[in-house]
Each structure stands twice: as C-alpha cells, then as structure tokens.
Motif scaffolding. Structure first.
Motif: not given
Length: 243
Positions: A57-67, A103-108, A134-139
């Motif tokens: 899925p394209i969303e997983l590819i995008v998530h991997g690129v962002l990651y 990354l937050i949008i992708s995780g949600i 939660i913790f990525f956002a907090a840190f």
C-alpha cells in the motif's frame, strides 16, 4: 566545611563535563547505530516493493520514507551541532516539524485502519502504535520547548527517536531466520537501546541527566501498561472497539 567544599567541587566538575559535551558528538555514533537499525528493519519492505508479485500500500511506502527520513535528519543534525554549525542546525530544525506532523498523521491513520479488528496481532499493534505516537509527540514537543537548554534538548530529541525504535525491531523480530522468540527479541533490543544513553551519561559524566533518569522509566512502565494491561480493561476495549 571541607565536605561542603568537596561537594561543591564535584558539582562544578559534573557541570563542566556536561558543558564539554556540547563540543563533541555525544550521541553521534549512537545515532548512526539507530539509523542502521532502521535500515535493517526496512529491508523486508524494500524486497516487497521490488517484488512484482506483491503489492505494498502506498501509505506504508510513504510511512517508511518519512520514518527513514527522520533518522537521517537526526544523524545530520547531531553532526551539524558537533561541528559547531549551530545556525544551520537551527534552520534545518524546521524540517523536523514537517517529519513530526506527517509521522503523527501516518501513525493515527494506521491505528484507525486496524481499530475494531478481531486479530490479536493487530490489536497488539494498535496499542504499540498508540504508545509510540503519544511519547514521540511528547518528547518532540519537550525537545522543541527546551531549545534554550542544549543538554535537555538533545536528550529529548534522542528519546523521540528511541520512542519509535520498538516498531522497527518488531518488523524483523518475528521473521523465520531469527532463532529467538520475536517478543523476547523486541523487548531485549528495545530496552537495551534505551539503556545506552543512561550508560553514556553515567560513565562520561558521573551521573545520569534528569531528562533520561525520569523519562526512560516512565516510557518503559507505560509501554508495558499499554500492551499488557490496558487492552483488557473497560477503557481499553472502549478505545479499540468504539461504538
């Protein structure tokens, strides 16, 4: 009086050690290790993308690129600050906002996509991703607000990067070539990497910085609660199976 003077001297010595860390790459090599972990964890996805028989899925590819982009930026930022290029470091810091938001949008989106599933693996994934978000956002937010305190800032940014590492390890921990149980691999590697900054601080400066001293135990305890306790509670079921 002599004891008080000695105690004051020790405090000054520790403070000087922390100050000296701004002139050398405290976490430079460790950031490269983290980038290596990410690259290894993404290998299965690279092979799937290259294979004509599987569709990723394209969303997983995008998530991997962002990651991957986040960890490359993290390594580059550490190199800049250790090289004394603070102005470039500050300007490039704005790019982290781009990665953070996406990354937050992708995780949600990932969590929403698996909510209500009866698959135990997807349920476990949901709680792991929720804790990470939660913790990525907090840190990250704490890191941004502590820019005036370099020692706190860089440790919060390191923790933001470490908060996502368990997701990477999980991707490869359950592959047949791994001779150890996947859960054990994930736990040992994740918590082993979390211990590294504590060890660095302890041996280089004689004490652990408060940011790490309090944040890492909170992260570990809450992660265990999210994965092992919360899903079986009424609140947990209401979150995962919204009416």
């Amino acid at each position: 009086m002599e004891q008080a003077g000695q105690s004051q001297y020790q405090e000054v010595a520790v403070s000087n050690k922390f100050a000296a860390s701004t002139r050398r790459p405290l976490y430079g090599k460790f950031s490269i290790v983290l980038l290596g972990v990410i690259l290894i964890s993404l290998i299965p996805h690279y092979s799937q993308i290259a294979s004509s028989s599987s569709r990723v899925p394209i969303e997983l590819i995008v998530h991997g690129v962002l990651y991957l982009g986040w960890y490359i930026l993290f390594c580059f930022q550490i190199h800049l600050i250790s090289s004394g290029k603070r102005s470039v470091h500050r300007k490039l810091g704005y790019a982290s906002i781009f990665f953070f938001v996406l990354l937050i949008i992708s995780g949600i989106e990932m969590m929403v996509g698996i909510m209500g599933s009866q698959d135990p693996v997807k349920q476990s994934l949901f709680w792991g991703v929720l804790h990470t978000v939660i913790f990525f956002a907090a840190f990250y937010i704490l890191g941004v607000f502590s820019r005036g305190n370099l020692h706190a800032h860089k440790r919060f940014m390191l923790l933001a990067s470490l908060s996502m590492i368990s997701a990477s390890i999980t991707r490869v921990a359950y592959y047949p070539i791994i001779p150890i149980d996947g859960t054990a691999v994930t736990i040992l590697c994740t918590y082993g990497l979390l211990l590294v900054p504590l060890i660095i601080d302890r041996f280089k400066f004689g004490r652990v910085h408060p940011v790490l001293k309090f944040s890492i135990p909170i992260y570990i305890v809450t992660q265990i609660a999210f994965i092992a306790i919360l899903p079986s509670t009424e609140v947990g079921r209401a979150i995962f199976f919204p009416s």
